[in-house]
Design a protein around this motif. Structure first.
Motif, PDB file in Angstrom:
ATOM      1  N   MET A   6      -5.726 -16.518 -31.576  1.00 23.22           N
ATOM      2  CA  MET A   6      -4.528 -17.226 -31.189  1.00 23.22           C
ATOM      3  C   MET A   6      -4.841 -18.539 -30.497  1.00 23.22           C
ATOM      4  N   THR A 200       3.474 -15.473 -34.004  1.00 26.70           N
ATOM      5  CA  THR A 200       2.333 -16.276 -34.443  1.00 26.70           C
ATOM      6  C   THR A 200       2.785 -17.503 -35.214  1.00 26.70           C
ATOM      7  N   VAL A 201       3.797 -17.352 -36.065  1.00 30.75           N
ATOM      8  CA  VAL A 201       4.336 -18.512 -36.793  1.00 30.75           C
ATOM      9  C   VAL A 201       4.854 -19.552 -35.815  1.00 30.75           C
ATOM     10  N   LEU A 204       2.050 -21.371 -34.160  1.00 30.29           N
ATOM     11  CA  LEU A 204       1.469 -22.331 -35.097  1.00 30.29           C
ATOM     12  C   LEU A 204       2.313 -23.593 -35.164  1.00 30.29           C
ATOM     13  N   THR A 209      -2.077 -22.813 -31.752  1.00 33.63           N
ATOM     14  CA  THR A 209      -3.163 -22.140 -32.438  1.00 33.63           C
ATOM     15  C   THR A 209      -3.455 -22.909 -33.725  1.00 33.63           C
ATOM     16  N   ALA A 214      -4.127 -18.495 -37.104  1.00 34.27           N
ATOM     17  CA  ALA A 214      -2.851 -17.864 -37.423  1.00 34.27           C
ATOM     18  C   ALA A 214      -2.950 -17.040 -38.703  1.00 34.27           C
ATOM     19  N   ILE A 218      -1.577 -13.364 -39.478  1.00 36.50           N
ATOM     20  CA  ILE A 218      -0.359 -13.236 -40.286  1.00 36.50           C
ATOM     21  C   ILE A 218      -0.621 -12.512 -41.606  1.00 36.50           C
TER      22      ILE A 218
END
Length: 434
Positions: A6, A200-201, A204, A209, A214, A218
């Motif tokens: 991350m 996470t998206v 990003l 990150t 990512a 993902i």
């Protein structure tokens, strides 16, 4: 563990500080052990009932581990916050009020002594959140904790799938992915996967990150989500991300590009893979079974038709296992109504309304977008999943949202020298750079 994907590091490499412009810095005085407390809270909410595992684990042993994790989390949080410094939090305050109908309904022992045990568990859970609120400052630190914690849980799912595919995709669950090492159900795995992917998206898009870091999270997580065939998690992910990214489109060029590409890819996929998507969504069920939500509607109708006294309507029948007539309720609102009554329903509604209202009033930012995603996901999932009235992952998601919406600490020093402020045009001073 070594490098953090991350933060853009490589697995097994050294942890290094992210020195990119706009990167999150850790406030001085925040113990690293706070991450352990958060992970222990996550372990407590994993549950003890679910799929059959490769090695049969006695339910009593799993309950001992999960409850021990909660007690340890509270004790460690108390050690880290001996002076009992807390921050004002409407979310935790409303959760504390939720204890009132829980205790009043549970002392009647209508559902057994387990109700009082669950009340004690909920009290410890809330107490730990109060102790952790000291470090809620609107930063993304707890987002990273959340992703690491559930990614580790999904690692056990992937390991079980590799060791014993037959156990991990049993016929009694229709070939859907379950936990073969720890008894996790498909909805649980789908929930953890969707939350990890969504957060996470957003990291990003906020340049917190790298693309490679990512993708490492993902891609495998999305594969696990697809193997669970969990419709609620997929819808919650898509709608939650749409709302979260929509809150950034006016201030982030990356969000606008991602949104445009996402719409284009979704349109192409809907046309090119329409039959495959329909088959995945239906899961081999008949239209009748799909229309009554896999039998859930029958349980809901029976629960609402059950005669109740005035006290049971107001305070419920006590904290139970979220079932009615031996069948799971699978609806947070009806589960709260059954166990904590109309008062509990009002408090849970107030929690979501307060969090949603605060999120709408905050200026556009990455923490706000993450909070909007979490609140939206929990609200959508509440229709087919139970857990908003008791210690659960859903309350932990909302706690994370509350930490993201907390006002930054005014005098918290940074671990790195301050960067000289650039002159910002008057028309752009209210705009937060992500």
């Amino acid at each position: 563990m070594g490098g953090d994907p991350m933060r853009g590091g490589l697995p097994g490499g050294p942890d290094t500080a992210d020195t990119r412009p706009g990167a999150e810095q850790r406030p001085a005085g925040t113990p690293k052990a706070v991450w352990i407390v958060w992970a222990l809270l996550g372990l407590n909410t994993l549950g003890s009932a679910g799929a059959k595992t490769i090695v049969t684990l006695p339910r009593s042993l799993i309950q001992m581990a999960t409850m021990g994790a909660l007690v340890s989390a509270f004790a460690l949080a108390l050690m880290l916050n001996l002076r009992l410094r807390i921050r004002a939090s409407a979310f935790v305050f409303l959760l504390t009020l939720l204890l009132v109908p829980s205790v009043i309904s549970s002392v009647n022992l209508e559902v057994g002594f387990g109700a009082l045990f669950r009340c004690a568990r909920l009290a410890l859970f809330i107490g730990t959140l109060w102790l952790l609120s000291r470090w809620w400052d609107g930063s993304l630190r707890f987002v990273r904790y959340h992703i690491r914690m559930y990614f580790a849980a999904l690692g056990s799912v992937a390991a079980g799938l590799a060791i014993s595919p037959g156990t991990a995709m049993p016929e009694y669950y229709g070939g859907r992915l379950v936990g073969a090492l720890w008894p996790l159900t498909p909805p649980q795995i789908g929930q953890y996967s969707a939350v990890i992917i969504g957060l996470t998206v957003l990291l990003l898009l906020g340049r917190q990150t790298t693309g490679a870091g990512a993708a490492m999270i993902i891609v495998p997580t999305f594969v696990l989500l697809a193997m669970t065939h969990t419709r609620t998690a997929m819808l919650g992910l898509l709608i939650g991300l749409a709302l979260a990214i929509g809150s950034l489109v006016l201030t982030s060029a990356a969000a606008r590009r991602f949104f445009a590409w996402a719409v284009l890819c979704a349109t192409v996929a809907a046309v090119a893979f329409a039959s495959a998507l329909q088959a995945w969504f239906m899961r081999g069920q008949s239209k009748e079974n799909f229309s009554n939500l896999t039998g859930r509607a029958k349980v809901w109708d029976a629960l609402l038709a059950e005669p109740r006294t005035i006290q049971e309507k107001v305070f419920g029948v006590g904290l139970g296992d979220k079932s009615f007539g031996g069948l799971p309720i699978d609806n947070s609102w009806l589960a709260v109504y059954n166990e904590q009554g109309l008062l509990g329903v009002a408090l849970v509604a107030a929690i979501l309304i307060v969090l949603g209202g605060v999120a709408l009033l905050r200026p556009p930012s990455l923490p706000r977008a993450c909070a909007i995603f979490l609140i939206s996901y929990v609200a959508i999932s509440s229709y087919t999943e139970a857990g908003l009235g008791d210690a659960s992952p859903y309350l932990l998601h909302l706690a994370l949202a509350a930490s993201l919406l907390a006002a930054p600490a005014g005098a918290t020093p940074l671990t790195t020298p301050a960067v000289p402020r650039r002159r910002i045009p008057r028309w752009d001073r209210n705009r937060e750079v992500i």
